[in-house]
Structure formats: C-alpha cells, structure tokens
Design an enzyme around this catalytic site. Structure first.
Site, PDB file in Angstrom:
ATOM      1  N   ASP A 246       7.159  25.213  -3.785  1.00 16.63           N
ATOM      2  CA  ASP A 246       8.080  24.892  -5.126  1.00 16.63           C
ATOM      3  C   ASP A 246       8.127  23.341  -4.923  1.00 16.63           C
ATOM      4  O   ASP A 246       9.328  22.908  -5.059  1.00 16.63           O
ATOM      5  CB  ASP A 246       9.336  25.361  -4.891  1.00 16.63           C
ATOM      6  CG  ASP A 246      10.017  25.544  -6.307  1.00 16.63           C
ATOM      7  OD1 ASP A 246       9.561  25.102  -7.427  1.00 16.63           O
ATOM      8  OD2 ASP A 246      11.472  25.413  -6.064  1.00 16.63           O
TER       9      ASP A 246
ATOM     10  N   ASN B 137      12.747  18.291  -5.878  1.00 16.77           N
ATOM     11  CA  ASN B 137      12.958  18.573  -4.401  1.00 16.77           C
ATOM     12  C   ASN B 137      12.484  17.581  -3.507  1.00 16.77           C
ATOM     13  O   ASN B 137      12.227  17.481  -2.517  1.00 16.77           O
ATOM     14  CB  ASN B 137      12.064  19.975  -4.067  1.00 16.77           C
ATOM     15  CG  ASN B 137      12.856  21.096  -4.762  1.00 16.77           C
ATOM     16  OD1 ASN B 137      13.949  21.240  -5.077  1.00 16.77           O
ATOM     17  ND2 ASN B 137      11.802  22.199  -4.923  1.00 16.77           N
TER      18      ASN B 137
ATOM     19  N   THR C 239       8.192  26.552  -9.924  1.00 16.04           N
ATOM     20  CA  THR C 239       8.654  26.000 -11.144  1.00 16.04           C
ATOM     21  C   THR C 239       7.426  26.216 -12.143  1.00 16.04           C
ATOM     22  O   THR C 239       6.364  25.378 -11.652  1.00 16.04           O
ATOM     23  CB  THR C 239       9.341  24.685 -11.133  1.00 16.04           C
ATOM     24  OG1 THR C 239      10.168  24.937 -10.164  1.00 16.04           O
ATOM     25  CG2 THR C 239       9.901  24.361 -12.446  1.00 16.04           C
TER      26      THR C 239
ATOM     27  N   ASP D 108      14.503  21.907   0.055  1.00 17.14           N
ATOM     28  CA  ASP D 108      14.532  23.326  -0.593  1.00 17.14           C
ATOM     29  C   ASP D 108      13.432  24.034  -0.514  1.00 17.14           C
ATOM     30  O   ASP D 108      12.487  24.282  -0.989  1.00 17.14           O
ATOM     31  CB  ASP D 108      14.636  23.066  -2.106  1.00 17.14           C
ATOM     32  CG  ASP D 108      14.940  24.367  -2.935  1.00 17.14           C
ATOM     33  OD1 ASP D 108      14.948  25.186  -2.137  1.00 17.14           O
ATOM     34  OD2 ASP D 108      15.265  24.267  -3.933  1.00 17.14           O
TER      35      ASP D 108
ATOM     36  N   LYS E  30       8.383  19.748  -6.399  1.00 18.22           N
ATOM     37  CA  LYS E  30       8.530  19.339  -7.791  1.00 18.22           C
ATOM     38  C   LYS E  30       9.401  17.870  -7.438  1.00 18.22           C
ATOM     39  O   LYS E  30      10.059  17.817  -6.389  1.00 18.22           O
ATOM     40  CB  LYS E  30       9.211  20.386  -8.549  1.00 18.22           C
ATOM     41  CG  LYS E  30      10.519  20.803  -8.082  1.00 18.22           C
ATOM     42  CD  LYS E  30      11.028  22.107  -8.834  1.00 18.22           C
ATOM     43  CE  LYS E  30      12.375  22.662  -8.344  1.00 18.22           C
ATOM     44  NZ  LYS E  30      12.744  23.566  -9.026  1.00 18.22           N
TER      45      LYS E  30
END
Length: 390
Positions: free
Chosen positions: A192, A197, A232, A213, A194
């Site tokens: 994840d 994060n 995401t 995260d 992104k």
C-alpha cells in the site's frame, strides 16, 4: 475561562493568529501558543476540565500519554497528537477502530487491515526511513504509539501549487527505495505504498522521509505469491488487479513508479477522473496507459522520466527491480547522497543537555531592595583566631 494577553515586543500567536497587543484572548483546549513567529510554537494549553475526554482511552495509555488533538483521519481510524508524560516529547497515536471491522467476514489473512501484522512488522523493522513504534495498547480499539513526523504527508506537499524541485524528488525517492529494499530483504511486501504513507520529518523541503502504515503488508517466504486485492486503486499494479496469477515484490516497484510520477509532475498517471481518455481506471493500469502532459514534464530530465517508465512497466518480469532502480543513472548523484547522510547524522545525534536558565533580569536590584527593607541580617559569630605560635 483562561485568557492570554500579549505584552510582548515581538508578538504572540495563538493557533497561528497574531494577538493585538494589550488584547485578551480566551484559550481553548489544545490551543498552540507561539512567540515572535507563528511557527515558533512553545506552549500547548491543556484545559484540565477536559480530562474527562481522556477517560475513553485505556488506563495504561492514559498513565503514559496525554492525548491531544486529531492530526488526521483514514479508513482505519484516526491519528492523534500526544505527549509522553515522563518527557513531554510529542508522539503520534494511531487509533484503529475495532468496530469498523467487526462485521468483516473475510478470513484473517485477507482482511483489509490486520493490526497484529502491523505491530509485528513495526517491532521487527529498524531502518531510518521506516516509522518506529514506541508502544502498543489494546482496549475498545487498538492504539499504536509512533514517532511524530512534523512535516506531515508527502501527499500534501505534492499537491501544493509550487511544485517540488527535481532535486527534492530525487532525495525523497532515494530514501523510499532504501526503505522498501530493506523491507523486501526481510521478506516484507508493503502492498500500500502511496503519497499518504510517506511522512516527512520536517516542514523544511530538505528533510528525511519515513514510510508508514503497514496494515496491508504481508510477511512472505522467499517463493510466496499473493492473490489478495490490497492497496489503493490508483497505485495498484496490473497483476494485483488481474488477481489470477498472484503477485510478488514487484507490486511495490509499480507503486513507487506512481509515486515518482506524481512527485515530478504534480498529477496522477492513472485516474478515473481523467477526461483525456475513455478508458476506465482498471483499463488504464492494465495497459500501462498513463496520461502524459508535455507542459508538466518539459522541465523534468530525461533520466528521471526514464526511471518512471521502467517502473511503470506492465509485465512484472520486465519491470525494474529495486536494486536496478538504485543503480539507475538518475540516482548516481553524490551531492544528493551526501545531503542524505548529513540529514541522517543530524537526526541520530544525541540531543544537547539543557543549559541552566540565566538569572532573571533585575534580580540583584530586587534582592538589594528587599535587604534594605528588612534591615541588616545578623552575621554568624566567628571564633577568635588563635594567636600565632611564639
């Protein structure tokens, strides 16, 4: 009601707003007070009448930390500012709402958030570009105490009207590669990655970054492949969306490519809001058909764009691996690496011992005036001197 009144020569600020000299301002819970400059914050006003709000947190947490204002909210819960009661150092507390996932019927290893995995990973990792865990508590919710990153999310910095310079993008991206390389060497895929994060250590543009995260991360064996749809949507690699053949570490490389694209250009490569294509978001990603705006890329070097292209390669077997990305010509910049080492040395240097406060101005005058008012103090008796030997 508590008030603050400005009598200073340099100005007093409450929550970023300057007070008019001689005017009183009521203070509310968690009000931030700055002196001279709005960013020179020196006090946080804590209203003791608000202590009842602390009772919603576990006693073990309250005994160690004073919970303050909300820093941000996400799908899993929220992040609060807090103060360590023993040192008064600031920390961030990530609160994971248990009830939000109570009705989740997916098996444990496929849930969109796994708090035990996140804590396990945070305790296991030790890298300057990965967020560090300080404490963990469980009550009605989960509470993960983390180091506080004062610069906020990279997402907010990328969306500013003033674009990040290519040199700054390079400094940040180099650190991201080092962090994800460390995770992969320890058998961890983030899944994840992104902009939200990636956290910044300082409001200054030249600073350290830390990846956070790990709620969707997966600890894998050397040959493991995953089939869970995580991450995401805008950052998902094509093989994750396909969901048939499984996927491995290269999904993080694709997400890093999306991050670098956005840092350099200021807009996402794939979007369901893109009016320049009729393709759905899934079709854009599966074809690797990113939107290229020549105006946004005209000031970006060919080497930087080449790295983006090699990371956004649809075939995971042909996609650039982390080790090759670190060897890419764009990142062979000794000045940038020297800056990173200097920032790292500053962050790891021990804090200087606090100096003794200087005596208050006018202290001698006040002491002399007090002595004159009280009269002469009796002097201690002195023993007579013995006569010198004859």
């Amino acid at each position: 009601m508590a008030y603050i009144e400005d009598h200073s020569a340099n100005g007093t600020f409450v929550n970023g707003e300057r007070l008019e000299k001689g005017r009183k301002c009521p203070l509310t819970h968690n009000a931030e007070i700055a002196l001279s400059l709005p960013h020179n914050k020196v006090f946080v006003f804590s209203d003791l009448m608000e202590d009842s709000l602390q009772s919603e947190y576990p006693k073990e947490l309250r005994d160690k930390y004073i919970i303050s204002k909300t820093l941000g909210r996400g799908a899993c819960g929220e992040v609060k500012l807090a103060f360590d009661r023993s040192t008064y150092h600031k920390v961030a507390i990530k609160i994971i709402n248990k009830r939000r996932f109570a009705a989740d019927v997916l098996p444990d290893n496929d849930k969109p958030f796994n708090e035990k995995t996140e804590v396990e990973i945070l305790k296991k990792v030790d890298h300057p570009c990965l967020i560090k865990i300080k404490d963990f508590f469980e009550g009605e919710d989960f509470y993960i105490v983390l180091e506080l990153m004062k610069g906020g999310e990279l997402f907010d910095r990328v969306l500013r009207p003033a674009r990040l310079s290519e040199a700054t993008c390079k400094l940040y991206f180099y650190q991201m590669l080092l962090a994800v390389q460390y995770l992969h060497k320890h058998g961890i895929i983030h899944r994840d990655l992104k902009l939200e994060n990636v956290l910044l250590s300082s409001p200054e543009e030249t600073c350290l970054i830390k990846i956070t995260d790990f709620g969707q991360s997966k600890i894998l064996g050397e040959t493991s492949l995953m089939k869970t749809l995580c991450g995401t949507p805008d950052y998902l690699a094509p093989e994750v969306q396909d969901g048939t053949a499984g996927y491995g570490r290269s999904v993080d490389c694709w997400s890093l490519g999306v991050i670098l694209f956005m840092c350099l250009s200021g807009y996402p490569p794939f979007s369901d809001k893109n009016k320049n294509t009729r393709l759905s978001l899934k079709e854009q990603i599966s074809r690797g058909d990113y939107f290229y705006c020549a105006e946004r890329w005209k000031h970006v070097s060919k080497e930087a764009f080449d790295l983006v292209q090699k990371l956004l390669t649809v075939d995971p077997d042909k996609r650039l691996k982390l080790e090759a990305a670190l060897e890419h010509p764009w990142l062979q910049d000794e000045g940038m690496k020297r800056t990173f080492r200097q920032l790292l040395a500053q962050a790891q240097a021990p804090l200087p011992a606090p100096e003794a406060p200087p005596p208050p101005p006018g202290g001698r005058k006040r002491r002399r005036a007090r002595e004159e008012a009280e009269g002469p103090r009796p002097q201690p008796c002195k023993a007579p001197r013995a006569p010198p030997p004859s």
